[in-house]
Design an enzyme around this catalytic site. Structure first.
Site, short mmCIF file in Angstrom:
data_model
loop_
_atom_site.label_atom_id
_atom_site.label_comp_id
_atom_site.label_asym_id
_atom_site.label_seq_id
_atom_site.Cartn_x
_atom_site.Cartn_y
_atom_site.Cartn_z
N ASN A 28 0.74 -1.19 -0.06
CA ASN A 28 0.13 -0.08 0.00
C ASN A 28 1.00 1.29 -0.01
O ASN A 28 0.83 2.19 0.95
CB ASN A 28 -0.82 0.00 1.35
CG ASN A 28 -2.35 0.79 0.97
OD1 ASN A 28 -2.35 1.45 -0.10
ND2 ASN A 28 -2.34 1.50 2.05
N HIS A 30 3.12 4.65 -0.65
CA HIS A 30 3.02 6.06 -0.82
C HIS A 30 4.33 6.61 -1.07
O HIS A 30 5.29 6.00 -1.26
CB HIS A 30 2.26 6.65 0.31
CG HIS A 30 2.60 6.42 1.61
ND1 HIS A 30 4.14 6.85 2.23
CD2 HIS A 30 2.27 5.67 2.82
CE1 HIS A 30 4.15 6.39 3.19
NE2 HIS A 30 3.26 5.78 3.83
N GLY A 32 6.15 8.34 0.95
CA GLY A 32 7.14 7.94 1.96
C GLY A 32 7.97 6.77 1.68
O GLY A 32 9.10 6.53 2.01
N HIS A 33 7.29 5.63 1.11
CA HIS A 33 7.96 4.47 0.94
C HIS A 33 8.82 4.84 -0.27
O HIS A 33 10.15 3.99 -0.30
CB HIS A 33 7.17 3.22 0.66
CG HIS A 33 6.15 3.12 1.69
ND1 HIS A 33 4.86 3.48 1.59
CD2 HIS A 33 6.27 2.21 2.91
CE1 HIS A 33 4.28 2.88 2.82
NE2 HIS A 33 4.95 2.27 3.50
N SER A 187 0.31 4.62 5.31
CA SER A 187 -0.63 3.75 4.61
C SER A 187 -2.18 3.91 5.23
O SER A 187 -3.12 3.79 4.68
CB SER A 187 -0.18 2.31 4.63
OG SER A 187 1.11 2.51 3.73
#
Length: 282
Positions: A28, A30, A32-33, A187
């Site tokens: 999931n 975003h 940031g990942h 997430s």
């Protein structure tokens, strides 16, 4: 970019790599990942990301079954971010038998804050991270892994794990990525209703205010801090939140600070059905 599901296939793909870099995720994804992936890319000769929703770190009443699983979309994002290899094991691939051997972090770090309110959480995290490390880095002389600072305590637990087990892995912290209004990307933000999303920034603001007050009381921090923390909890509760903790700790080990310590402000609170965490180094 290649996608593998078994540990055997992962190791075959990594056979020629001498220094993998690694970002573990639960999917999931975003921004940031993806920022962690871009940070990890130049740290090794093969950039690996894992996608695995780890049952061991969820309490019985938490959202394991409903946690968003978006593998196809995640893989597209990872490829665009420069990932070389995705490890997306099924539960039977990573845990072919019940995982009765587990890694228990030091209680002085693992049983406070998140570990207090989510008993066993860091044992679940440490166990799956150790297994992922052994899957990615087995036979390698060195490697690197990147973990986000949003999960501040988790990053400290992983650093302690690597040090205590003498793993040849450099652990890097990735800075928190925030939305334009300052909300830390997560997430679980997708669980928020539109109204709750407008309120969600209040946790960040409460931590910022608590940090400012702690800095203003630096010369008598130990004396004033309990009152400051209690007031911050009450103020957030009055806004409709259910806070678990808002606290100021020393960065070194998350213990109670003294004057002159480098500090971090950490908080966890539930807004409606969604539990959010955030932190600020001050």
């Amino acid at each position: 970019m290649k996608i593998v599901h078994s540990i055997e296939d992962l190791r075959l793909q990594l056979a020629q790599a001498q220094r993998p870099s690694f970002v573990p995720t639960m999917g999931n994804l975003h921004e940031g990942h993806l920022a962690l992936v871009r940070q990890a890319k130049p740290l090794g000769d093969c950039m690996v990301a894992s996608i695995f929703v780890n049952r061991l770190q969820f309490l019985p009443h938490e959202d394991f079954d409903s946690y968003p699983r978006t593998l196809q979309d995640d893989c597209a994002k990872l490829e665009a971010a420069g990932c070389d290899l995705v490890f997306a094991p099924r539960e039977t691939d990573l845990y072919p038998q019940p995982q009765t051997v587990k890694v228990h972090p030091d209680t002085s770090l693992g049983d406070i804050l998140e570990g207090h309110f989510r008993p066993g959480f860091f044992t679940g995290v440490s166990t799956v991270v150790m297994k992922l490390f052994m899957s990615v880095f087995a036979g390698k002389a060195q490697g690197a892994a990147v973990f986000g600072k949003k999960d501040y305590q988790q990053l400290m637990v992983i650093r302690q794990l690597v040090k205590q087990f003498a793993l040849p892995i450099d652990i890097h912290g990735g800075e928190i990525i925030r939305a334009e209004d300052g909300l830390a990307l997560s997430s679980r933000n997708s669980y928020l209703s539109p109204e709750e999303r407008q309120q969600a920034l209040q946790l960040h603001l409460a931590l910022r205010d608590l940090g400012r007050q702690a800095q203003a009381s630096a010369n008598a921090l130990a004396e004033h801090l309990p009152t400051l923390e209690a007031r911050a909890m009450q103020d957030l509760q009055a806004r409709g939140w259910q806070p678990d903790y808002l606290t100021v700790r020393r960065r070194e080990d998350l213990q109670s600070p003294q004057a002159g310590d480098a500090l971090v402000v950490l908080g966890a609170a539930r807004l409606g059905k969604t539990r959010l965490i955030d932190n600020l180094e001050i």
